[in-house]
Design a protein around this motif. Sequence first.
Motif, mmCIF file in Angstrom:
data_model
loop_
_atom_site.group_PDB
_atom_site.id
_atom_site.type_symbol
_atom_site.label_atom_id
_atom_site.label_comp_id
_atom_site.label_asym_id
_atom_site.label_seq_id
_atom_site.Cartn_x
_atom_site.Cartn_y
_atom_site.Cartn_z
ATOM 1 N N THR A 89 -118.583 -5.354 -16.361
ATOM 2 C CA THR A 89 -118.676 -5.627 -14.924
ATOM 3 C C THR A 89 -120.103 -5.460 -14.428
ATOM 4 O O THR A 89 -120.638 -6.307 -13.708
ATOM 5 N N VAL A 90 -120.718 -4.342 -14.834
ATOM 6 C CA VAL A 90 -122.056 -4.032 -14.330
ATOM 7 C C VAL A 90 -123.064 -5.070 -14.811
ATOM 8 O O VAL A 90 -123.922 -5.523 -14.050
ATOM 9 N N LEU A 91 -122.954 -5.488 -16.074
ATOM 10 C CA LEU A 91 -123.907 -6.473 -16.585
ATOM 11 C C LEU A 91 -123.781 -7.793 -15.829
ATOM 12 O O LEU A 91 -124.783 -8.398 -15.438
ATOM 13 N N LEU A 92 -122.516 -8.259 -15.621
ATOM 14 C CA LEU A 92 -122.328 -9.527 -14.913
ATOM 15 C C LEU A 92 -122.924 -9.439 -13.516
ATOM 16 O O LEU A 92 -123.616 -10.339 -13.051
ATOM 17 N N TYR A 93 -122.659 -8.321 -12.844
ATOM 18 C CA TYR A 93 -123.187 -8.132 -11.487
ATOM 19 C C TYR A 93 -124.713 -8.133 -11.508
ATOM 20 O O TYR A 93 -125.360 -8.734 -10.649
ATOM 21 N N ILE A 332 -113.688 6.480 -12.516
ATOM 22 C CA ILE A 332 -114.795 5.727 -13.102
ATOM 23 C C ILE A 332 -114.802 4.317 -12.523
ATOM 24 O O ILE A 332 -115.834 3.805 -12.068
ATOM 25 N N LEU A 333 -113.627 3.676 -12.502
ATOM 26 C CA LEU A 333 -113.555 2.281 -12.061
ATOM 27 C C LEU A 333 -113.795 2.156 -10.557
ATOM 28 O O LEU A 333 -114.612 1.341 -10.114
ATOM 29 N N VAL A 334 -113.102 2.998 -9.766
ATOM 30 C CA VAL A 334 -113.210 2.848 -8.315
ATOM 31 C C VAL A 334 -114.614 3.170 -7.820
ATOM 32 O O VAL A 334 -115.182 2.479 -6.980
ATOM 33 N N LYS A 335 -115.189 4.230 -8.367
ATOM 34 C CA LYS A 335 -116.526 4.647 -7.939
ATOM 35 C C LYS A 335 -117.537 3.548 -8.232
ATOM 36 O O LYS A 335 -118.358 3.195 -7.387
ATOM 37 N N ALA A 336 -117.464 2.985 -9.451
ATOM 38 C CA ALA A 336 -118.397 1.920 -9.813
ATOM 39 C C ALA A 336 -118.192 0.728 -8.891
ATOM 40 O O ALA A 336 -119.161 0.137 -8.401
ATOM 41 N N ASN A 337 -116.930 0.379 -8.612
ATOM 42 C CA ASN A 337 -116.664 -0.739 -7.706
ATOM 43 C C ASN A 337 -117.298 -0.506 -6.350
ATOM 44 O O ASN A 337 -117.898 -1.399 -5.768
ATOM 45 N N ARG A 450 -121.344 -16.014 -6.478
ATOM 46 C CA ARG A 450 -119.989 -16.126 -7.028
ATOM 47 C C ARG A 450 -119.782 -15.209 -8.218
ATOM 48 O O ARG A 450 -118.740 -14.574 -8.356
ATOM 49 N N LEU A 451 -120.792 -15.128 -9.084
ATOM 50 C CA LEU A 451 -120.652 -14.304 -10.282
ATOM 51 C C LEU A 451 -120.535 -12.825 -9.897
ATOM 52 O O LEU A 451 -119.727 -12.084 -10.464
ATOM 53 N N ALA A 452 -121.354 -12.403 -8.915
ATOM 54 C CA ALA A 452 -121.300 -11.003 -8.483
ATOM 55 C C ALA A 452 -119.927 -10.681 -7.918
ATOM 56 O O ALA A 452 -119.309 -9.667 -8.265
ATOM 57 N N TYR A 453 -119.413 -11.582 -7.056
ATOM 58 C CA TYR A 453 -118.086 -11.355 -6.483
ATOM 59 C C TYR A 453 -117.017 -11.382 -7.564
ATOM 60 O O TYR A 453 -116.075 -10.594 -7.542
ATOM 61 N N ALA A 454 -117.174 -12.312 -8.532
ATOM 62 C CA ALA A 454 -116.183 -12.406 -9.601
ATOM 63 C C ALA A 454 -116.136 -11.108 -10.395
ATOM 64 O O ALA A 454 -115.058 -10.608 -10.729
ATOM 65 N N ALA A 455 -117.328 -10.536 -10.685
ATOM 66 C CA ALA A 455 -117.380 -9.292 -11.460
ATOM 67 C C ALA A 455 -116.649 -8.174 -10.717
ATOM 68 O O ALA A 455 -115.824 -7.469 -11.301
ATOM 69 N N VAL A 456 -116.930 -8.033 -9.416
ATOM 70 C CA VAL A 456 -116.290 -6.953 -8.666
ATOM 71 C C VAL A 456 -114.797 -7.228 -8.509
ATOM 72 O O VAL A 456 -113.976 -6.300 -8.578
ATOM 73 N N THR A 457 -114.440 -8.499 -8.333
ATOM 74 C CA THR A 457 -113.017 -8.826 -8.191
ATOM 75 C C THR A 457 -112.260 -8.474 -9.461
ATOM 76 O O THR A 457 -111.168 -7.889 -9.411
#
Lengths: 491, 119
Positions: A89-93, A332-337, A450-457
């Motif tokens: 997720t982080v890399l895509l963002y 881990i997941l929620v905080k990163a999101n 779009r890619l950033a939103y896709a990663a977070v989604t």
Amino acid sequence: MLLLAPLLIPLVTALLTAVLPAHPRLRRGLSLAGVLLLLGAALALLVAVGPAGRLSVALGDWPLPFAIQFVADGLSAALVLVAALLGLTVLLYQFATEPANREAPGLQPLVQGLLAAVVAVFLAADLFNLYVWFELLLMATLGLLLLGGRPWQAEAALKYFALSMLGTLLMLAAVGLIYGASGQLNFGALAVASQAPGVAPGLTLFVVMLLLAVLLKAGAFPLFAWLPASYHTLSPPLLALVGGLLTKVAIYVMLRLSGQVFSATPAFLYEALGWLAMLTLVTGVLGAAYHWDLRRILAFHIVSQIGYLLLGIALATPAGAAGTAFFLIHNILVKANLFLLAGLIWLSAGHPDLRRIGGLYLARPWLALLFLLNAFSLVGVPPSSGFWGKFLLVQEAFAQQRFLWGGLALGVGLLTLYSMSKIWLEGFWKPHPDPTRLAGSQPQGDGGPRLAYAAVTFSTLLVLALGLYPQPLIDWLQQATAGYWAGFGPA
Amino acid sequence: MEILLSLAIGVLTACGVYLLLRAQTFPVVLGLTLLSYAVNLFLFASGRLVEGRPPIIAAGQTGYADPLPQALVLTAIVIGFAMTAFVIMLALKARAELGSDEVDAQGEPHGDPTGEERP
């Protein structure tokens, strides 16, 4: 081999990306390939280990108490998978929000090095190996803190270094003392040696020293000042990676050491740990209530959430351990999101300070929805992943007659709600004080917004799935932690 | 031997802590370095102090020195060395950019901390 693959893949990727300083796009491609491979390896490991299974590798051609051992059980395999998912997720963002040609050459190697160190801590099965990988974690984080070269970054990195180094030295001294007292470093051998008559009383003090060092790295009260003082200088994707993983890695170590290795530690220490957890809970959330900068609010919430995780350890039962493990994965997941969303809020509204932004509900409805889902999960509104995490912990606290601890944990949830609604009211509902800044700004990286939103989604869907179908993971973790504090418990 | 070693560890620790409490960057770095020397010596002593014994057992050898702490200390020295080099560069950079050696010289960047740049 299967066991070492999740460790070796990011390590090799770090080396490969480090020798390509002039080819930013190739570096990114390699880094992405590395994370995808890591994800595959983590999945394979998870399937091979199973919830109650155990895989072990002894390196160095020595018989076991002397060999360097790596072990994966249900808990560590699950956490390796979560780290890999977060890395993806982080890399895509990061690709989406930062243009490749302006990226610092050290970024990808450091991110991969961080992932390697995190995975290695999850898999390490002796004290000294643990120290070495913690040190690597510190190195990678320091490097990330300095990327970009702005003046206040050097200062934040120094503060981070000084306190982390103190923790590391304390840890090293404790490792030496424990070795001197028991003659062992391997987790399995230590678990046997620490129960032996004549060793245990002398060992307690040294174990406390070791756990104090781990607590410092976890950001527990009163030694959490380094965390909000340094984290906010990171760029949003790196902040998500560091803030999502680092303190949680220390909690995992705490759980493993106190639950499996030194499970004969006297009960009054768990009493003390419980009150420490309460102080961490309350100070963290109050610090968050004071601040207006998005990143600082979220950084203080890391501290507060550490309190919940420590509460589960202080309860010292398999049920408490399972609750902490579930909360760990959720957190881990929620905080990163939330850190990634804070980055998107900053990009869309032009500033990380809540007093200077607004109007995002109308301008970016999808962002508002994503934020709402993650904020609800952090607060613990049913049926979100945070609700199940807190439910498991508070249920166990009440079962042990710890009404004050359970009650405080619930009360702090209300204060978390206050912080989240502050972000919601100020950032999303209030009209923007300077509407021109709201208009055109979008991520400027390779994949566009779009890619950033896709990663977070993608990552938010994981959180949502955890909330709607928690039972498989809860079952898994309960089986994985069933043996914790065997033969020990509150009378 | 024991007294000498414990004195050395004690003095190193005391100096390290004293330097750590100065609110200036360079003394803090030196203090951490001294502390890490103290911890390394301490780690070395965790394998018991023996004189004139080899760490590798040969035939006909009666006693031996515990080789494990020696290996651990070696690793810790290497890591500590890298850390020291890194943090001295960091301190120099901070000194050059902030124009001061005080730990809290800059304080909080008020106003827009991002300047012209976006996240």
